[in-house]
Design a protein around this motif. Structure first.
Motif, mmCIF file in Angstrom:
data_model
loop_
_atom_site.group_PDB
_atom_site.id
_atom_site.type_symbol
_atom_site.label_atom_id
_atom_site.label_comp_id
_atom_site.label_asym_id
_atom_site.label_seq_id
_atom_site.Cartn_x
_atom_site.Cartn_y
_atom_site.Cartn_z
ATOM 1 N N LEU A 135 0.832 -1.209 0.000
ATOM 2 C CA LEU A 135 0.000 0.000 0.000
ATOM 3 C C LEU A 135 0.864 1.255 0.000
ATOM 4 C CD1 LEU A 135 -2.835 -0.919 2.534
ATOM 5 C CD2 LEU A 135 -3.085 -0.617 0.064
ATOM 6 N N ALA A 136 1.907 1.261 0.813
ATOM 7 C CA ALA A 136 2.811 2.409 0.861
ATOM 8 C C ALA A 136 3.451 2.649 -0.502
ATOM 9 C CB ALA A 136 3.877 2.197 1.931
ATOM 10 N N PRO A 151 -6.485 16.030 -2.015
ATOM 11 C CA PRO A 151 -6.052 15.085 -0.980
ATOM 12 C C PRO A 151 -6.245 13.616 -1.338
ATOM 13 C CG PRO A 151 -8.212 15.915 -0.421
ATOM 14 C CD PRO A 151 -7.800 16.607 -1.700
ATOM 15 N N PHE A 152 -6.805 13.349 -2.513
ATOM 16 C CA PHE A 152 -7.115 11.969 -2.850
ATOM 17 C C PHE A 152 -6.042 11.393 -3.770
ATOM 18 C CE2 PHE A 152 -11.087 14.154 -1.828
ATOM 19 C CZ PHE A 152 -11.490 13.380 -0.746
ATOM 20 N N LEU A 153 -6.136 10.118 -4.083
ATOM 21 C CA LEU A 153 -5.060 9.442 -4.798
ATOM 22 C C LEU A 153 -4.722 10.113 -6.116
ATOM 23 C CD1 LEU A 153 -5.797 5.684 -4.022
ATOM 24 C CD2 LEU A 153 -3.610 6.848 -3.707
ATOM 25 N N VAL A 167 -10.214 -0.197 2.825
ATOM 26 C CA VAL A 167 -8.874 -0.274 3.415
ATOM 27 C C VAL A 167 -8.681 0.852 4.424
ATOM 28 C CG1 VAL A 167 -6.399 -0.259 2.920
ATOM 29 C CG2 VAL A 167 -7.963 -1.424 1.379
ATOM 30 N N MET A 168 -9.314 1.999 4.147
ATOM 31 C CA MET A 168 -9.254 3.106 5.104
ATOM 32 C C MET A 168 -9.750 2.660 6.463
ATOM 33 S SD MET A 168 -11.621 6.379 5.592
ATOM 34 C CE MET A 168 -12.477 5.401 6.834
ATOM 35 N N TRP A 169 -10.893 1.953 6.477
ATOM 36 C CA TRP A 169 -11.457 1.500 7.751
ATOM 37 C C TRP A 169 -10.575 0.447 8.404
ATOM 38 C CZ3 TRP A 169 -14.592 4.444 10.091
ATOM 39 C CH2 TRP A 169 -15.515 5.227 9.394
ATOM 40 N N ARG A 170 -10.025 -0.459 7.606
ATOM 41 C CA ARG A 170 -9.181 -1.510 8.166
ATOM 42 C C ARG A 170 -7.923 -0.921 8.813
ATOM 43 N NH1 ARG A 170 -11.361 -4.469 3.357
ATOM 44 N NH2 ARG A 170 -12.253 -6.408 4.180
ATOM 45 N N VAL A 171 -7.264 -0.015 8.134
ATOM 46 C CA VAL A 171 -6.022 0.555 8.656
ATOM 47 C C VAL A 171 -6.319 1.475 9.835
ATOM 48 C CG1 VAL A 171 -4.115 2.121 8.122
ATOM 49 C CG2 VAL A 171 -4.748 0.310 6.500
ATOM 50 N N ARG A 172 -7.303 2.330 9.689
ATOM 51 C CA ARG A 172 -7.615 3.304 10.735
ATOM 52 C C ARG A 172 -8.110 2.636 12.015
ATOM 53 N NH1 ARG A 172 -11.894 5.793 12.988
ATOM 54 N NH2 ARG A 172 -11.661 7.994 13.581
ATOM 55 N N ASN A 173 -9.043 1.703 11.886
ATOM 56 C CA ASN A 173 -9.723 1.176 13.063
ATOM 57 C C ASN A 173 -8.960 0.091 13.790
ATOM 58 O OD1 ASN A 173 -11.695 2.932 12.292
ATOM 59 N ND2 ASN A 173 -13.375 1.506 12.545
ATOM 60 N N ASP A 183 -1.778 8.247 5.529
ATOM 61 C CA ASP A 183 -2.498 8.861 6.648
ATOM 62 C C ASP A 183 -3.265 10.107 6.195
ATOM 63 O OD1 ASP A 183 -1.539 6.934 8.352
ATOM 64 O OD2 ASP A 183 0.067 8.192 9.182
ATOM 65 N N ARG A 184 -2.669 10.896 5.322
ATOM 66 C CA ARG A 184 -3.352 12.103 4.822
ATOM 67 C C ARG A 184 -4.582 11.714 4.011
ATOM 68 N NH1 ARG A 184 2.125 13.611 4.141
ATOM 69 N NH2 ARG A 184 2.115 13.035 1.928
ATOM 70 N N TRP A 185 -4.443 10.672 3.234
ATOM 71 C CA TRP A 185 -5.580 10.197 2.446
ATOM 72 C C TRP A 185 -6.683 9.659 3.365
ATOM 73 C CZ3 TRP A 185 -7.431 5.115 2.120
ATOM 74 C CH2 TRP A 185 -8.385 4.880 1.111
ATOM 75 N N VAL A 186 -6.306 8.910 4.396
ATOM 76 C CA VAL A 186 -7.286 8.391 5.344
ATOM 77 C C VAL A 186 -8.110 9.519 5.944
ATOM 78 C CG1 VAL A 186 -7.533 7.334 7.633
ATOM 79 C CG2 VAL A 186 -6.084 6.249 5.921
#
Length: 214
Positions: A135-136, A151-153, A167-173, A183-186
């Motif tokens: 992802l990185a 701010p988006f991809l 994936v935003m929810w998986r990484v964030r939560n 992180d900025r995209w999240v």
């Protein structure tokens, strides 16, 4: 135009077209089929001759299933909404990333099911760590691309952001780490009014699925 989805708290595939349509301002009706709490999805699938899966978009007599197929259909029907980037090179990059998300990241999906209501730190397995590194790499590629500001991809919100939305929810939560760019995209995704609308509905749901709550 009618979108059939599953639980907003858990259904990563449902989130993708729902979010894209909301952000793009495409009007639609929606029906939630709680497949683990009744037979509504089974009946729906038998009625339309489909696998018992959602999302499904129905437009008059046309039936479109699979998140990415729905997103492609919407992009064709609403070119003025720019659901893919205008630049050919950037559009190719966005489509490549979306396709990789569509078929990959199986360890991340398995160990960290989407659950909008939960927030807890969980250590990733080695396989998930490798996928977080991937992802990185994807985010770094977009950072280096010639794209509009935003701010988006791809600068402005597009289908590639919708594809990575779960994936935003998986990484964030689950307290996972990818990169500062990620992180900025999240944060940008989380701040979308449409995403907050989805979250409010997810929190209001009373259904529980133990396999997603482990």
């Amino acid at each position: 135009m009618h979108l059939y989805i599953a639980y907003k708290n858990y259904s990563s595939w449902s989130l993708r077209p729902w979010l894209a349509m909301k952000v793009a301002g495409i009007p639609f009706a929606e029906t939630l089929l709680p497949f683990a709490h009744g037979n509504s999805l089974k009946q729906f699938s038998e009625q339309h001759g489909l696998p018992a899966q959602v999302p499904v978009l129905i437009v008059e007599d046309l039936v479109i299933w699979d998140s990415l197929a729905i997103l492609e259909y919407l992009a064709e029907c609403y070119p003025e909404r720019q659901l893919w980037p205008e630049s050919g090179a950037l559009r190719a990059l966005a489509r490549s990333a979306a396709a990789e998300m569509h078929s990959g990241f199986n360890a991340l999906r398995s160990q960290f099911p989407m659950n909008c209501r939960t927030e807890k730190a969980v250590a990733p397995s080695d396989a998930v760590t490798q996928e977080l590194q991937r992802l990185a790499e994807i985010w770094a590629r977009f950072e280096q691309a010639d794209k509009p500001k935003g701010p988006f991809l791809a600068g402005e919100f597009s289908n590639v952001d919708a594809m990575f939305a779960p994936v935003m929810w998986r990484v964030r939560n689950y307290g996972l780490t990818v990169s500062p760019a990620f992180d900025r995209w999240v944060q940008a995704m989380y701040d979308l009014p449409a995403m907050q609308e989805w979250l409010a509905s997810a929190r209001a749901e009373t259904w529980q699925m133990p396999s997603y709550e482990r």
